[in-house]
Design an enzyme around this catalytic site. Structure first.
Site, short mmCIF file in Angstrom:
data_model
loop_
_atom_site.label_atom_id
_atom_site.label_comp_id
_atom_site.label_asym_id
_atom_site.label_seq_id
_atom_site.Cartn_x
_atom_site.Cartn_y
_atom_site.Cartn_z
N LYS A 48 0.83 -1.22 -0.06
CA LYS A 48 -0.05 -0.08 0.14
C LYS A 48 0.98 1.15 0.04
CE LYS A 48 -3.39 -0.83 -0.53
NZ LYS A 48 -4.01 -1.58 -1.97
N ALA A 49 2.03 1.19 -0.17
CA ALA A 49 2.92 2.33 -0.51
C ALA A 49 2.93 3.00 -1.96
CB ALA A 49 4.25 1.99 -0.10
N THR A 51 2.63 0.94 -5.01
CA THR A 51 3.50 -0.07 -5.64
C THR A 51 2.54 0.26 -7.23
OG1 THR A 51 2.88 -1.49 -3.98
CG2 THR A 51 4.05 -2.35 -5.83
N LYS A 110 7.23 -7.41 -9.01
CA LYS A 110 6.80 -6.64 -7.98
C LYS A 110 7.28 -7.32 -6.80
CE LYS A 110 2.39 -6.00 -5.73
NZ LYS A 110 0.92 -6.00 -5.81
N HIS A 112 6.78 -7.41 -2.13
CA HIS A 112 6.82 -6.89 -0.99
C HIS A 112 7.65 -7.30 0.00
CE1 HIS A 112 3.39 -4.28 -2.27
NE2 HIS A 112 2.40 -5.46 -2.04
N SER A 142 -4.32 3.11 4.61
CA SER A 142 -4.46 2.42 3.16
C SER A 142 -4.53 0.96 3.22
CB SER A 142 -3.14 2.87 2.27
OG SER A 142 -3.69 2.39 1.01
N PHE A 233 -3.57 9.79 -10.45
CA PHE A 233 -4.53 9.05 -9.77
C PHE A 233 -6.04 8.90 -10.51
CE2 PHE A 233 -8.04 8.73 -6.46
CZ PHE A 233 -7.66 7.52 -5.93
P1 A3P Z 1 -5.09 4.84 -0.58
O1 A3P Z 1 -5.63 3.67 -0.14
O2 A3P Z 1 -4.16 5.61 0.37
O3 A3P Z 1 -5.79 5.73 -1.64
P2 A3P Z 1 -0.56 -0.35 -3.44
O4 A3P Z 1 -0.53 0.00 -5.02
O5 A3P Z 1 0.77 -0.47 -3.07
O6 A3P Z 1 -1.16 -1.21 -3.19
O7 A3P Z 1 -1.05 1.36 -2.80
C1 A3P Z 1 -2.13 1.72 -2.95
C2 A3P Z 1 -2.33 3.08 -2.57
O8 A3P Z 1 -1.78 3.92 -3.49
C3 A3P Z 1 -3.71 3.18 -2.45
O9 A3P Z 1 -3.69 4.52 -1.58
C4 A3P Z 1 -4.13 3.72 -3.86
O10 A3P Z 1 -5.08 4.93 -3.87
C5 A3P Z 1 -2.74 4.66 -4.07
N1 A3P Z 1 -2.50 5.15 -5.46
C6 A3P Z 1 -2.65 4.15 -6.56
N2 A3P Z 1 -2.60 4.95 -7.83
C7 A3P Z 1 -2.22 6.19 -7.33
C8 A3P Z 1 -1.66 7.37 -8.12
N3 A3P Z 1 -1.53 7.16 -9.40
N4 A3P Z 1 -1.59 8.38 -7.66
C9 A3P Z 1 -1.71 8.58 -6.14
N5 A3P Z 1 -1.75 7.39 -5.39
C10 A3P Z 1 -2.18 6.19 -5.98
#
Ligand code: A3P
Length: 299
Positions: A48-49, A51, A110, A112, A142, A233
Site C-alpha cells: 500500500k505504499a 506499488t 513486483k 513486498h 490504506s 490518480f
Molecule cells: P490509498 O488507499 O491511500 O488511496 P499499492 O499499489 O501499493 O497497493 O498502494 C495503493 C495506494 O496507492 C492506495 O492509497 C491508492 O489509492 C494509491 N494510488 C494508486 N495509484 C495512485 C496514483 N496514481 N496516484 C496516487 N496514489 C495512487
C-alpha cells in the site's frame, strides 16, 4: 465481512518470523531459489505504499508512452508479483513465480518482501531495484481499508485493533518499520532507487525523471507529459487495467472501499484520534530512533 466469509488464503503462517499467507509459505522455498536475470527490474514496496502507481510509471516508460501497449494486460499480469500465489475455489489461480519464469526479458517484477527475504540471485545479478516508501500513518490507513475490501486478507478487526497489529508488525509482510529501515540501509550497497510516495505526490514530474535516469531512458517532453497524465490518480482510478476491478472479482469488494481509494497524503488525520496519534508518535520515535530516514506526513 465476517471471518467466515474470508477465503482460506486469509490463514496466516510465517517465514523467518514474517507473517505470510499459507500459499506464500508453501511456495517459499521455490521463491527463495528464484533465478533473477541481470536485466530484471524489481519494484519493491511495503504493501500500500504506491506499488501500482510506480508499476504504471515504469511500464509507461518502458513502452515509451504508448498507452495502448500499457493496456495489454492488468498490472497484476504485466508484472509478476514474485512471492504471491493464490488459488481459490472458483478456480482463479496465480503464481507470481510461474508468471515470472515464463516471461521473456526484460522483466519487471513486483515484491513486498522485506530486504532480508529478497532471493539472493537479485543481489548476485546486480539487478536494479526501485523501492517506494510511504509515511507510516497513511500507509496504515490504506492497509486497513485494503484489509476491509479484500477477502483474501485476514480480518483487520476494528481500526484500533488494526493499528495495534500494524505497530507490532503482526500483519502480512511484517513490520513497516523494519521494512523501510532495512531497504534504506540496503540502498548504500546496491543499485536501489529509494523513492517516497509523498515526493511523488508533490512533484510527480521530478520523480518520474528520477526513474527515467535510473533506468537510463530518455523521453521527449511530449512523452513525459503523457506519462504524467496517464499515471495520475484520476486516470488510473478509471483505468480497468490498473484499478484491480478485472482481477479478484468476488475477492475484492470495491463497494466497501475501492482499490483506488483516495491517493492523497494526510488522510490519516481523518482516522487517528488525538490519543491514538500520541501513542503512535511515541512508539514511532522509539522504533525509528536508529535510522536517518525521515518521512513527511503532510504536504
Ligand atoms: P490509498 O488507499 O491511500 O488511496 P499499492 O499499489 O501499493 O497497493 O498502494 C495503493 C495506494 O496507492 C492506495 O492509497 C491508492 O489509492 C494509491 N494510488 C494508486 N495509484 C495512485 C496514483 N496514481 N496516484 C496516487 N496514489 C495512487
Amino acid at each position: 465481512l465476517s471471518l467466515k466469509q474470508r477465503v482460506f488464503q486469509a490463514e496466516i503462517g510465517e517465514v523467518e518470523g514474517i507473517p505470510f499467507t499459507k500459499p506464500m509459505c508453501s511456495t517459499w522455498e521455490q521463491v527463495w531459489k528464484f533465478k533473477a536475470r541481470p536485466e530484471d527490474l524489481l519494484i519493491a514496496t511495503y504493501a500500500k505504499a504506491g506499488t501500482t502507481w510506480t508499476q504504471e510509471i515504469v511500464d509507461m516508460i518502458q513502452q515509451n508512452g504508448d498507452v495502448e501497449k500499457c493496456r495489454r494486460a492488468t498490472t497484476y499480469r504485466r508484472h509478476p508479483f514474485l512471492e504471491w500465489s493464490f488459488q481459490d475455489s472458483s478456480a482463479e489461480s496465480y503464481s507470481g513465480l510461474e508468471l515470472a519464469e515464463a516471461m521473456p526479458s526484460p522483466r519487471t517484477i513486483k515484491t513486498h518482501l522485506p530486504v532480508q527475504l529478497v532471493p539472493p540471485s537479485f543481489w548476485e545479478q546486480n539487478c536494479k531495484i526501485i523501492y517506494v516508501a510511504r509515511n507510516a500513518k497513511d500507509n496504515l490507513v490504506s492497509y486497513y481499508h485494503f484489509h476491509r475490501m479484500n477477502k483474501g486478507m485476514p480480518d483487520p478487526g476494528t481500526w484500533e485493533e488494526f493499528m495495534e497489529k500494524f505497530m507490532t508488525g503482526k500483519v502480512l509482510w511484517g513490520s513497516w518499520y523494519d521494512h523501510v529501515k532495512g531497504w534504506w540501509k540496503a540502498k548504500d550497497k546496491h543499485r536501489i532507487l529509494y523513492l517516497f510516495y509523498e515526493d511523488m505526490k508533490e512533484n510527480p514530474k521530478q520523480e518520474i525523471q528520477k526513474i527515467l535516469k535510473f533506468l537510463e531512458k530518455d523521453v521527449n517532453q511530449e512523452v513525459l507529459n503523457k506519462i504524467l497524465h496517464n499515471t495520475s490518480f484520476e486516470i488510473m482510478k478509471e483505468n480497468p487495467m490498473t484499478n484491480y476491478t478485472k482481477e479478484f472479482q468476488g475477492i475484492m469488494d470495491h463497494s466497501i472501499s475501492p482499490f483506488m481509494r483516495k491517493g492523497v497524503v494526510g488522510d490519516w488525520k481523518n482516522y487517528f484520534t488525538v490519543a491514538q496519534n500520541k501513542k503512535f508518535d511515541e512508539d514511532y520515535k522509539k522504533k525509528m530512533a536508529d535510522t536517518s530516514l525521515v518521512f513527511r506526513t503532510e504536504l
